[in-house]
Write a protein that holds these residues in place. Structure first.
Motif, PDB file in Angstrom:
ATOM      1  N   ALA A  13      22.940  39.310  94.515  1.00 54.51           N
ATOM      2  CA  ALA A  13      23.199  40.678  94.971  1.00 54.51           C
ATOM      3  C   ALA A  13      23.791  40.653  96.377  1.00 54.51           C
ATOM      4  O   ALA A  13      23.344  39.879  97.239  1.00 54.51           O
ATOM      5  CB  ALA A  13      21.915  41.491  94.953  1.00 54.51           C
ATOM      6  N   GLY A  14      24.799  41.477  96.579  1.00 53.15           N
ATOM      7  CA  GLY A  14      25.511  41.505  97.848  1.00 53.15           C
ATOM      8  C   GLY A  14      26.720  40.603  97.893  1.00 53.15           C
ATOM      9  O   GLY A  14      27.523  40.694  98.832  1.00 53.15           O
ATOM     10  N   GLY A  15      26.845  39.757  96.915  1.00 50.70           N
ATOM     11  CA  GLY A  15      27.957  38.821  96.870  1.00 50.70           C
ATOM     12  C   GLY A  15      29.222  39.441  96.296  1.00 50.70           C
ATOM     13  O   GLY A  15      29.274  40.644  95.997  1.00 50.70           O
ATOM     14  N   SER A  16      30.241  38.603  96.138  1.00 52.60           N
ATOM     15  CA  SER A  16      31.551  39.054  95.671  1.00 52.60           C
ATOM     16  C   SER A  16      32.075  38.148  94.563  1.00 52.60           C
ATOM     17  O   SER A  16      31.745  36.956  94.506  1.00 52.60           O
ATOM     18  CB  SER A  16      32.564  39.053  96.821  1.00 52.60           C
ATOM     19  N   LEU A  17      32.888  38.719  93.725  1.00 52.10           N
ATOM     20  CA  LEU A  17      33.639  37.986  92.710  1.00 52.10           C
ATOM     21  C   LEU A  17      35.003  38.643  92.570  1.00 52.10           C
ATOM     22  O   LEU A  17      35.151  39.845  92.814  1.00 52.10           O
ATOM     23  CB  LEU A  17      32.929  38.027  91.351  1.00 52.10           C
ATOM     24  N   ARG A  18      35.979  37.852  92.159  1.00 48.45           N
ATOM     25  CA  ARG A  18      37.279  38.419  91.826  1.00 48.45           C
ATOM     26  C   ARG A  18      37.615  38.043  90.393  1.00 48.45           C
ATOM     27  O   ARG A  18      37.709  36.854  90.064  1.00 48.45           O
ATOM     28  CB  ARG A  18      38.380  37.919  92.763  1.00 48.45           C
ATOM     29  N   LEU A  19      37.794  39.039  89.582  1.00 47.91           N
ATOM     30  CA  LEU A  19      38.200  38.830  88.203  1.00 47.91           C
ATOM     31  C   LEU A  19      39.724  38.875  88.119  1.00 47.91           C
ATOM     32  O   LEU A  19      40.373  39.633  88.834  1.00 47.91           O
ATOM     33  CB  LEU A  19      37.603  39.903  87.295  1.00 47.91           C
ATOM     34  N   SER A  20      40.255  38.068  87.222  1.00 43.42           N
ATOM     35  CA  SER A  20      41.691  38.033  86.989  1.00 43.42           C
ATOM     36  C   SER A  20      41.974  38.306  85.522  1.00 43.42           C
ATOM     37  O   SER A  20      41.184  37.935  84.653  1.00 43.42           O
ATOM     38  CB  SER A  20      42.268  36.675  87.366  1.00 43.42           C
TER      39      SER A  20
END
Length: 124
Positions: A13-20
């Motif tokens: 929680a609080g983290g980031s991801l980038r979907l492509s």
């Protein structure tokens, strides 16, 4: 059109991801692209959508200010940058293409092509 989604994973929680989402078969720049998600036991819901021509963008209330949809037309790719992730963001995320002209649509039933989904798990 074939869509290939990637970038999911496990994040705190609080983290980031980038979907492509990479498209093949057609140029995406003319079409609306959307990201949807489906959590276990729930219906598929819109997360964000964008129509490049006209500059229309939509975000679900639950992700506004945290998620950003963007495109790289040269790479025929759509992204979903997800910041400040919450456990309730846990779901399988799908990209989709709406090849019909007109206003930006946000209903899953109006999208014509779908990627295979990429799973996002946010731990508390």
């Amino acid at each position: 059109v074939q869509l290939q989604a990637s970038g999911g994973g496990l994040v705190q929680a609080g983290g980031s991801l980038r979907l492509s989402c990479v498209a093949s078969g057609r140029t995406l720049s003319r079409y609306a692209m959307g990201w949807f998600r489906q959590a276990p036991g729930k219906e598929r819901e819109i997360v964000a959508a964008n129509r490049w021509s006209g500059g229309s963008t939509y975000y679900a209330d639950s992700v506004t200010g945290r998620f950003t949809i963007s495109r790289d037309n040269a790479k025929n790719t759509v992204y979903l940058q997800m910041n400040s992730l919450k456990p309730e963001d846990t779901a399988v995320y799908y990209c989709a293409a709406d090849i019909q002209v007109g206003a930006l649509r946000i209903s899953a039933t109006e999208y014509d092509y779908w990627g295979q989904g990429t799973e996002v798990t946010v731990s508390s």
